[in-house]
Write a protein that holds these residues in place. Sequence first.
Motif, PDB file in Angstrom:
ATOM      1  N   VAL A  37      24.238  23.293 -41.988  1.00  0.00           N
ATOM      2  CA  VAL A  37      23.188  24.242 -41.622  1.00  0.00           C
ATOM      3  C   VAL A  37      22.214  24.311 -42.792  1.00  0.00           C
ATOM      4  O   VAL A  37      22.587  24.713 -43.885  1.00  0.00           O
ATOM      5  CB  VAL A  37      23.755  25.638 -41.319  1.00  0.00           C
ATOM      6  N   GLN A  48      18.500  31.772 -35.708  1.00  0.00           N
ATOM      7  CA  GLN A  48      19.892  32.093 -36.040  1.00  0.00           C
ATOM      8  C   GLN A  48      20.761  32.080 -34.785  1.00  0.00           C
ATOM      9  O   GLN A  48      21.890  31.579 -34.816  1.00  0.00           O
ATOM     10  CB  GLN A  48      19.961  33.465 -36.722  1.00  0.00           C
ATOM     11  N   LEU A  52      26.393  24.614 -45.905  1.00  0.00           N
ATOM     12  CA  LEU A  52      25.117  25.323 -45.936  1.00  0.00           C
ATOM     13  C   LEU A  52      24.253  24.743 -47.048  1.00  0.00           C
ATOM     14  O   LEU A  52      24.761  24.354 -48.098  1.00  0.00           O
ATOM     15  CB  LEU A  52      25.324  26.821 -46.189  1.00  0.00           C
ATOM     16  N   LYS A  90      21.192  32.322 -43.682  1.00  0.00           N
ATOM     17  CA  LYS A  90      22.343  31.436 -43.422  1.00  0.00           C
ATOM     18  C   LYS A  90      23.665  32.182 -43.574  1.00  0.00           C
ATOM     19  O   LYS A  90      24.645  31.862 -42.893  1.00  0.00           O
ATOM     20  CB  LYS A  90      22.309  30.248 -44.399  1.00  0.00           C
ATOM     21  N   ASP A 134      28.879  26.415 -49.482  1.00  0.00           N
ATOM     22  CA  ASP A 134      27.474  26.764 -49.673  1.00  0.00           C
ATOM     23  C   ASP A 134      26.865  25.867 -50.742  1.00  0.00           C
ATOM     24  O   ASP A 134      27.533  25.446 -51.682  1.00  0.00           O
ATOM     25  CB  ASP A 134      27.336  28.230 -50.073  1.00  0.00           C
TER      26      ASP A 134
END
Length: 734
Positions: A322, A301, A468, A330, A425
């Motif tokens: 990511v 992280q 994400l 995340k 996301d």
Amino acid sequence: MANTHTSTSRYAQEFGAASSETSAARPRKGAAGRTAGVIRQEKLAPLSERLRKLGLVSDWDFVLHLPLRYEDETRITPIGRLNPGEVQQAQGTVERSGFVATPRGQQFSAILSDGTGRLQLRFIHYYPSIQSQLQPGKTVRVFGEPREAFGGGLEIVHPRIKPPVSRTDNLPQALTPIYPLGENIQQKWLRKRIDRAMLDLQVEDLVPVAVTERLGLPRLRESLEYLHNPPADASADALRDRTDPHWERLKFDELLAQQISLGETRRLARKAVALVLAPRADANLIVRFREHLPFALTGAQERVWKEIASDLARPEPMHRLVQGDVGSGKTVVAALAALRAVEAGYQAALMAPTEILAEQHFKKLVDWLTPLGIRTAWLTGRLKAAEKRRALEEIASGEARIVVGTHALIQDGVRFENLGLAIVDEQHRFGVAQRLALRTNGAAGVESESGETVEADANAAKPHLLMLSATPIPRTLAMSYLADLDVSVINELPPGRTPVTTKTIRIERKNEVVALVRAVVAEGRQAYWVCPLIEESEALDLTPAVQAAEELQRALPDLKVALLHGAMSAPEKEAVMTAFASGETDLLVATTVIEVGVDVPNATLMVIEHAERFGLAQLHQLRGRVGRGAARSACLLLYGGELSELGRERLKIIRETTDGFEIARRDLQLRGPGEFLGERQSGMPLLRFANLETDGALLEAARREAERWLREDRDRALAHARRWFSAKAEFLAA
């Protein structure tokens, strides 16, 4: 008996004698008498239209229309030495021929002999000319796959027939290519058209000689000529497996064109101007945030956060993905990025594909950020009018520094005061246009005092974009289709997480699983029970969630059982999830709405009913709902009926490993790239020849050479990319 459908299909597609303007149709049965098996003629679309459907327009298209396989017509095998199941060529004299009545209609049959044996030729569908072709006493050459005939001996169904060969030097000197075909487009015609294209086209090899020599690859024209007409001694295995150096050259060129396309896309994107989100000297939000976190960031992280922070401080738009396995953390990294935007005086927005996932993010951010004095707004399509109006006012005025929501964030009427960072996301669940809409929302246009929309300056600074994904993407796939992104990987789980034990159980043992649920709850833990459908389906014999909840409540009367599914209203979902998170509910029966975003550490058992109906990524995500605390957790996969080969393989993979990246790699083998990328692949340069699973080394080389070529001779590199992709509108020049 052999599969006559396959034989018929080959005959109609490869060996038919119809003209280019007619099509072979299935013959009528029964009363048609002697013509019962005759292939009828029908009017077709113009040849140019049928070719266009195959992508064959220019000479270059024909040159790149490579064979599916090859047949060896360079030798003749005596009939007495034919091997059943092998495609071979024989030559002999017709002893007798004629029509034969069968329960399925008339067929045409002939007996061929050459002194070493006899071979039956059988035609279920045929043109009238078959009688003259196979008149007794004629010598012919036939090509096909012999098989055991009913009653003994060998037969070939729908062989290809050619005039006899008197001398062996009249035999072909190269393997015969078999091409993909369209409606009534014949092999013989297509071969001639491709040969003509090879003669007419000046195949300029755009790739520098130094590159192909460095990689040990042949020149382009040499490879094309070889693949269209391989010599008789060519390796059949290397051609079939596409490992021959000439195949390697074509695959490299394709990968090189794709990498150039993506590199150019990346270069053009970086020409845009972005807001610089650098930390101010007096900013301490991130320091305070990290001090109040109840846990320390993992090394992974920390590394990913540094990469993001570095991007945000640059005057060009961040375009970073990511990816991290289920539970890798995340959200906290996204929170740090959002805080950096707030520290710099801008807003941040986080968009999630479902209300449940969006709400999970919202609650976490509120818990983390409210003590810091940061207002976080919530926007979803199901808000009441007054609530929505209030949220829109907070966003437009800048009172809300961080905004969390669903697709509602990109609807008309949403205006940010100064959006500096857009976070998406589960990015593969959104289309390209949806992600861009969020990124441009803050600068897409503003209303003037008269109420008219005034377009923003096209050169205005753009927000950064952070994506994400909890669906790990295999490295080769990321290199190939995500090369225009920067990719960060959180490859470390937070401490205290326990591995989840996974077992497969036949659905007939369901009562044992119900007893295990009772035992788990007796220990003070909670459980999930996931079903693939909400209500009864006549098409699929699956237990719907509604029925399962009722049955489980009857079987476990002392337990509190709740139901959660996508058709429920937002308040209903919220009430159910709140009760489960607080421990009021023992067993949550749900559909895949809990696939992502649900975080209840006390839940230690996941039961997935009819697990064979779920994809690997879904199974891995659902399993990730347990094992989120220190207690031992398990995932039970119930399956019913006869498993398909694919279903059995999926359950085997998910049982053997909990490594999301290994699961993703195996999933790529099973499904291909499309479902990993979601709607991202729309318009991307897709691959015809290269295989991401087996051609990783070529992909590495193509990526390296594309970067060098764009740097040293951009115009020639782009010409190479256009040659491969512009005809299909897949070249991304903007």
